[in-house]
Design an enzyme around this catalytic site. Structure first.
Site, PDB file in Angstrom:
ATOM      1  CB  SER A  26      -8.426   0.991   5.793  1.00  0.00           C
ATOM      2  OG  SER A  26      -9.229   2.345   5.460  1.00  0.00           O
ATOM      3  CB  SER A  62      -8.198   3.866   2.731  1.00  0.00           C
ATOM      4  OG  SER A  62      -7.093   3.058   3.544  1.00  0.00           O
ATOM      5  CE  LYS A  77      -3.953   1.890   2.438  1.00  0.00           C
ATOM      6  NZ  LYS A  77      -5.037   2.064   3.739  1.00  0.00           N
TER       7      LYS A  77
END
Ligand SMILES: [Mg+2]
Ligand SMILES: [Zn+2]
Lengths: 100, 474, 475
Positions: free
Chosen positions: B174, B150, B75
Site C-alpha cells: 500500500s 491503499s 494517511k
C-alpha cells in the site's frame, strides 16, 4: 470447479461477524469469496508437513513494561465521542444474554 | 517544488519560514484538491500552530530538527489528536482521536508540519483508493486513472506537489504500489522499525508505516525521523533509529544483486524492460547481477489473502457502535452492532471481514489460516536462502502502470493480483523500496522494486539512489 | 452433603483472580477498585483504533508466583485473541492465553491431606462492567445498560483445577486454600465481595467409578458460601433429572443467591466459535531461569507451611486448637500470633484470642499492631486482666486503637494492676484480722471470702487467681 464455499457458510460467517446481507449480496459474496479460496488451494501444492507456523516475522520475546501508573484520558472527552452516554457511562440498548 | 531537505535547510537558516512553506503547500492543495480528492481533511489551524512553533524555535536560535518547516501529508489511518481520523470509512466519520500516534509525535519533534489527512481505501483495504467511502482519489499525472492504493491520497499529495513528503502504511504494498503508479519513491520498512502505535490496524503482523517522497534523499531523511524503538509497541525493534542519510552515496559497487523471476513474470513488457534497464544501471555501477527463482513467492498472494483478512476480522470487530463512531439504533445491542456495521462498512471491508472470519472459524482454521502461516514460514526461509547468495533483490513493483478508475472495481480477484509483487515482503517482515525508473504507456511512470532482508534500509536506499542518478535525476 | 443411591459429585473449578498490580495488564491506567466510572481508561483499555497492548511485567511475575505456589511448570507461553462481541469488551476480543499458558500442571494439597490437580493457570484480561436499567436491575428484562470500562484490562489469572473435587465441602476447602495462596503470593487481596476472586464451578454427577457425566458450568460464584450451596443444589438437580429418566444438558447456569437455585443462562451455541488466533500485537513470553529465580526468591511461605509451623508451637494440640490454627492461617493472623508467642505469650492463648476475638473484627485487624496484641495478652497472662477484660480491651483497641495499658486504665481495669490489687488485698487483711489468721493457719476456704471482698470492691473486675496469688504472697 464448483465454489469451495456454500451460501449457508457465508450466511453463518456474516452472522458471526455481525453483518447482515441481502440475498443478492449473499450470492455475490459467495461467488467472490469462493474465487479467493479457490486461488488459495495452490497452497496445497506444497508439502507443509512439519513446517512451523509463523505468527511474527521476528522472534522477539519478553517485551514488558514496568508496572507504573500513567495518566488516564479525560472522561468527558471520551464520553463526548460516545454515540450515547449516561451517568458517566457508555449507554447501550438491551443486552441479549450474558457474556460467554 | 523544492525537496524536503532544501526546505528544511531554507527554514532553518531563515531564508524562508515554516509558515511561508505551509502557505505554499496550502495553495497547492487548494488548487487541485477538488479535482483530485487527495485530502479528506486539511488541518489548517493545527498546521499554522505547528509552523509557528517551528518558527519560534528558529527565532530563538535553536535547531528545529531535520524536517524544520516541511509540510507533510498524513494517511488518514494514523491517529492525530483532535484531528478527524476516518480510515476512509463511514463507521469512523467525525471521530477525533483523543491521542496521537507515535509517528505524529516524532514528526512534530523533528519540525515537520502535518497539513492534513489523506484519502485511502477504506481501512487500507484496496489497491486503487476507489474503496474510500468518501470517493476515489485521482492520479495527478492522469486524472482518469487511479493513483494506486491503499495510500493513494498520500502518494498523490507528493506527486501533485501539495507536500514534499507524506506518510502511508503498507500491509501488502500500500505504499510501494501507489508510489510506483504516481512516479515517486515509497518505502516499506522492516516490520518493527517504525512504531505502529496510533496506526489504525488492518493486519497487525503485516502493517508498517513508511515514507513517500520525490527523492530518495527525502525518503531517507523522513524514514530516519520515523524509525526507532517505541515502548508503546511491543513489536517495535529494540534498536535505535538507523543511520540512513549518511549511507546514501554508498553505491552498489561489489554488491551481488538478484533479479527474481517470480517478481517480473506476468508484468507488462514495458515494465520488464525498465527492470532490465535498472539491472544494467547496477552493472554499470559495479555490481554483479544474477538471475534467481524463488518459487515460494508464487504462494504469497494466497497466504496474504487469508492472513490479512483473518487479522482484520478481529481488528475491525471493535467498530460496534458502542464507544465511538457510527451507531445505527436498534432495539437490542446485537441488532445495533449488526445495523451499525452493515451500514458503516463498504463492500470490500465486508468481504475481507467475512473471508477472515471464515478462515479462522472452527473446521477451517487448519486448512486456510494455519496453512497460510506455514507458507509464511516457507517464504521467510526462501528469502533467507536468497540473501545468502545476493545482497538484495530486484523486481517490478506493479504488473502494469496506473489503470483506469473503475477498470478493476467490480472484480476483487483482479484487483488483488495487482499486489502480487509487493506482498511477499510484508509476509517476510522485510524491507523494500520502489523508485521511479522510466515510463510506459501514455508516459505513465514505472517503479522498480528493490527488496532486502530485515534492517537493510540503508543498503536499499543507497541502491535506489544509484537508479535515481542513472535515470537522470539529481 | 452426600448424595443418595451411590451418586457421586464431580467438580472442577475455574478461579479467576484479579492481580494486585498498580496498573492494568496492557496499559498504564490505575488498577483500582471503586473509582468513579470511566476514570481509569485510556486508548489501550478502551480499545481505541490504533492502540496497542504492552504487557505488565508485574502481572507476569505474579502469575509466575501463583504457578510456583501451585507446583506448576513455568512454560514458554503465547497470547491469543478470543473473539466474541459483547459491549463490556472494548475490542470485541479478549486477550487470553490459549494452548500455551504460562503455568502448566501442578497441584494443591488441602488441609485434610487431599490433593487437587491443577491443569493450568493462565494470564488474561478482565472486561468492563455493565449496570442494567429498567426491570429488576438484572440483565434479564432490562431496558438498557450502562458500561464502565475501569475494570477493562485489569490483569487476571485463571486457575483451572482438574475434575478431582468430590464434594461441595472439598470445593470450599480448595477455594479457601487457594485464596490463602493468592494472598500469600501477593497476587490478590482475596476480596471475593469486590469480585477480585470469582469462581466458575463445573459440576457433574456419576455413579462411583463410572465415566464422567455431562457437566454444567455455574458462573460467577462470588462467595465461599455460594460456591458450596450452588454445587449442592446443582448436584441434587442433576440426580433428580437422571433418576426421573431425563438427561443433563451441557449448559452454563446462573446461581441465584436469594432463591438458592441455579437456572439456565445459556446453552452451548453455534455462535460459540471464538476463532482463537495468536495476538499479533504481543510477542512470546518465555521467562528465563534467572527471572524465575528472582520471583521464587521473593515468595513468602505458603499457608500449608505456615499452618504446620504454627501448630508446632502447641504441645499436644487438641482438634479444637488445630481448627483455631486453621482459622488463624486462613485469616492471615499468624504473623501477629507468632510475634506474640516470641514475646512470651502462650501459643494456646495467642491462637485462641486470634481465632476468636481478632477473627470477629477481621476488617479492623489491618490497623492493629502486633505490639498491642502482645501487650494485651501479656497483661492477661500475668493476671492483670481477666479473660473478659482482655477481650474487652482487644475489642476497644480494634475499633478505636490506643495504648493497651491506657485503654485498660480508662476502662476502670487499672486497679487490677498488680500494685493496686496488692493494695486492695493489704487493706482487706487489716480490716479482717480474724479471717486472715484462720487463712494463714491453713483454712483454704477463707480464700473465697477474700476473693468475694475484692470482687465487691472492684465491682467484679478482679481476677480470682491474681487475688489468691496476692494472698499467698502475704501468708
Ligand atoms: Mg477465561
Ligand atoms: Zn488504560
Amino acid at each position: 470447479m464448483s465454489s469451495p464455499l456454500r451460501r449457508e457458510e457465508v450466511a453463518h460467517v456474516a452472522k458471526l461477524a455481525r453483518l447482515s446481507l441481502t440475498d443478492a449480496e449473499l450470492d455475490l459474496f459467495t461467488e467472490q469469496l469462493g474465487q479467493v479460496l479457490e486461488h488459495a488451494n495452490d497452497m496445497n501444492s506444497l508439502n507443509l508437513e512439519g513446517v512451523v507456523a509463523t505468527a511474527h516475522p521476528f522472534g522477539l520475546t519478553n517485551v514488558v513494561r514496568s508496572d507504573e501508573v500513567r495518566a488516564s484520558l479525560d472522561r468527558d472527552e471520551v464520553l463526548a465521542m460516545a454515540p450515547d452516554a449516561q451517568d458517566g457511562r457508555f449507554a447501550v440498548p438491551r443486552i441479549m444474554g450474558e457474556a460467554p | 517544488m523544492k525537496t524536503a531537505v532544501q526546505i528544511a535547510s531554507d527554514v532553518q537558516r531563515g531564508a524562508s519560514s515554516a509558515d511561508e512553506q505551509l502557505s505554499l503547500s496550502l495553495e497547492a492543495v487548494r488548487a487541485r484538491n477538488e479535482e483530485l480528492h487527495v485530502f479528506l481533511y486539511v488541518d489548517e489551524d493545527g498546521a499554522r500552530e505547528a509552523a509557528a512553533r517551528v518558527d519560534d524555535v528558529i527565532a530563538k536560535g535553536d535547531n528545529a530538527g531535520p524536517l524544520a518547516g516541511v509540510p507533510i501529508a498524513i494517511k488518514d489511518n494514523v491517529c492525530q489528536r483532535g484531528v478527524p481520523t476516518t480510515c476512509g470509512s463511514k463507521i469512523l466519520q467525525g471521530w477525533r482521536p483523543p491521542y496521537s500516534a507515535t509517528v505524529i509525535d516524532r514528526l512534530l519533534a523533528a519540525g515537520a508540519v502535518p497539513v492534513g489527512k489523506t484519502n485511502l481505501d477504506e481501512f487500507a483495504m484496496g489497491s486503487s483508493t476507489e474503496n474510500s467511502a468518501f470517493g476515489p482519489t485521482r492520479n495527478p499525472l492522469c486524472p482518469s486513472r487511479v493513483p494506486g492504493g491503499s495510500s493513494g491520497g498520500s502518494a498523490a499529495a507528493v506527486a501533485a506537489d501539495m507536500t514534499p513528503l507524506a506518510i502511508g502504511s503498507d500491509t501488502g504494498g500500500s505504499i510501494r504500489q501507489p508510489a510506483a503508479l504516481c512516479g515517486i519513491v515509497g518505502m516499506k520498512p522492516t516490520y518493527g522499525l517504525v512504531s505502529r502505535y496510533g496506526l489504525i490496524a488492518f493486519s497487525s503482523s503485516l502493517d508498517q508505516i513508511g515514507p513517500f517522497a520525490k527523492t530518495v534523499t527525502d525518503a531517507a531523511t523522513l524514514l530516519e525521523v520515523l524509525a526507532g524503538h517505541d515502548p508503546m509497541d511491543s513489536t517495535s525493534l529494540p534498536e535505535p533509529s538507523p543511520s540512513l542519510v549518511a549511507h546514501l552515496n554508498d553505491g552498489v559497487a561489489g554488491k551481488r544483486i538478484g533479479v527474481v523471476t517470480e517478481l517480473i513474470e506476468g508484468a507488462d513488457d514495458e515494465i520488464v524492460n525498465e527492470v532490465r534497464r535498472a539491472l544494467q544501471a547496477f552493472r554499470d555501477a559495479g555490481a554483479t547481477v544474477v538471475e534467481l527463482s524463488i518459487p515460494e513467492l508464487r504462494l504469497g498472494l494466497s497466504a496474504y489473502y487469508l492472513i490479512a483478512p483473518a487479522e482484520a476480522s478481529s481488528n475491525l470487530a471493535r467498530y460496534d457502535g458502542v464507544r465511538y463512531g457510527l451507531r445505527v439504533d436498534a432495539a437490542d445491542v446485537t441488532a445495533m452492532n449488526e445495523a451499525t456495521r452493515t451500514a458503516g462498512f463498504g463492500d470490500e471491508v465486508k468481504r475481507r471481514i467475512m473471508l477472515g472470519t471464515y478462515a479462522l472459524s472452527a473446521g477451517y482454521y487448519d486448512a486456510y489460516y494455519g496453512q497460510a502461516l506455514k507458507v509464511r514460514t516457507q517464504m521467510i526461509d526462501a528469502f533467507a536462502r536468497a540473501y545468502r547468495e545476493v545482497d538484495f533483490l530486484v523486481g517490478a513493483t506493479t504488473p502494469t502502470v496506473a489503470f483506469a478508475i473503475g477498470e478493476k472495481a467490480s472484480n476483487p480477484m483482479a484487483m488483488y493480483l495487482s499486489d502480487v509483487f509487493t506482498i511477499p515482503t510484508n509476509l517476510a517482515g522485510e524491507a523494500a523500496i520502489t523508485v521511479p525508473f522510466g515510463t510506459g504507456e501514455a508516459d505513465l511512470p514505472i517503479g522498480v522494486q528493490l527488496l532486502g532482508p530485515g534492517r537493510s534500509e540503508a543498503q536499499l536506499l543507497s541502491a535506489a539512489r544509484v537508479l535515481e542518478l542513472a535515470d537522470g535525476r539529481p | 452433603m452426600t448424595l443418595a443411591n451411590g451418586w457421586e459429585i464431580v467438580v472442577g473449578l475455574e478461579v479467576h483472580t484479579e492481580l494486585k498490580t498498580a496498573s492494568k495488564m496492557f496499559c498504564g491506567c490505575a488498577n483500582s477498585f471503586g473509582a468513579e466510572p470511566n476514570t481509569n481508561i485510556c486508548p489501550v483499555c478502551l480499545g481505541l483504533p490504533g492502540s496497542l497492548p504492552v504487557l505488565n511485567e508485574r502481572a507476569v511475575e505474579l502469575a509466575m508466583a501463583i504457578g510456583m505456589a501451585l507446583h506448576s511448570t513455568i512454560a514458554p507461553s503465547t497470547f491469543h485473541r478470543k473473539n466474541y462481541f459483547y459491549p463490556d469488551m472494548p475490542k470485541d476480543f479478549q486477550i487470553s492465553q490459549y494452548d500455551l499458558p504460562i503455568n502448566v500442571g501442578g497441584y494443591l494439597d488441602l488441609p485434610d491431606a487431599s490433593r487437587v490437580s491443577i491443569e493450568r493457570a493462565h494470564l488474561e484480561e478482565d472486561t468492563g462492567k455493565s449496570t442494567h436499567l429498567g426491570g429488576t436491575g438484572r440483565l434479564q428484562g432490562a431496558e438498557r445498560s450502562l458500561v464502565d470500562y475501569n475494570r477493562s484490562g485489569v490483569p487476571l489469572v485463571e486457575i483451572v483445577s482438574g475434575p478431582d473435587i468430590r464434594s461441595s465441602a472439598q470445593a470450599r476447602a480448595y477455594a479457601q486454600e487457594l485464596r490463602g495462596i493468592l494472598i500469600a503470593t501477593g497476587a490478590s487481596d482475596g476480596r471475593m465481595e469486590e469480585g477480585s476472586m470469582r469462581i466458575d464451578a463445573n459440576v457433574s454427577i456419576r455413579k462411583a467409578n463410572a465415566p464422567f457425566g455431562t457437566r454444567c458450568e455455574i458462573k460467577n460464584l462470588n462467595s465461599l458460601r455460594s460456591l458450596q450451596r450452588a454445587i449442592d443444589y446443582e448436584a441434587l438437580r442433576q440426580v433428580e433429572l437422571l433418576e426421573g429418566g431425563g438427561t443433563v444438558r451441557q449448559e452454563t447456569r446462573h446461581w441465584d443467591e436469594l432463591l438458592g437455585e441455579t437456572s439456565t443462562m445459556r446453552v452451548k451455541e453455534d455462535a460459540d466459535d471464538y476463532r482463537y488466533f495468536r495476538e499479533p500485537d504481543l510477542v512470546d513470553l518465555a521467562p528465563d531461569q534467572s527471572w524465575q529465580d528472582r520471583v521464587r526468591a521473593g515468595l513468602s511461605p505458603m499457608p500449608a507451611e505456615r499452618r504446620q509451623k504454627l501448630a508446632a508451637r502447641l504441645i499436644d494440640p487438641t482438634s479444637a486448637q488445630l481448627d483455631a490454627v486453621e482459622v488463624v492461617i486462613d485469616l492471615g493472623l499468624d504473623d501477629l500470633v507468632e510475634r506474640a508467642v516470641d514475646e512470651g505469650v502462650s501459643a494456646t492463648l495467642a491462637i485462641s484470642r486470634a481465632a476468636n476475638e481478632l477473627a470477629a473484627s477481621i476488617d479492623e485487624v489491618k490497623n492493629f499492631s502486633s505490639e498491642s496484641f502482645t501487650a494485651t495478652l501479656l497483661m492477661e497472662q500475668r493476671g492483670e486482666l481477666s479473660a473478659t477484660q482482655a477481650k474487652t480491651v482487644l475489642a476497644e483497641l480494634l475499633t478505636h486503637g490506643g495504648d493497651p495499658h491506657e485503654v485498660a486504665r480508662e476502662m476502670g481495669f487499672e486497679q487490677l494492676s498488680s500494685s493496686s490489687l496488692g493494695a486492695t488485698v493489704a487493706a482487706l487483711i487489716e480490716e479482717h484480722p480474724d479471717e486472715w489468721t484462720r487463712y494463714r493457719e491453713g483454712d483454704e476456704k477463707l480464700a473465697q471470702f477474700f476473693i468475694g471482698q475484692v470482687m465487691k470492691l472492684t465491682k467484679g473486675q478482679a481476677n480470682g487467681k491474681s487475688v489468691v496469688a496476692e494472698l499467698q504472697a502475704r501468708r
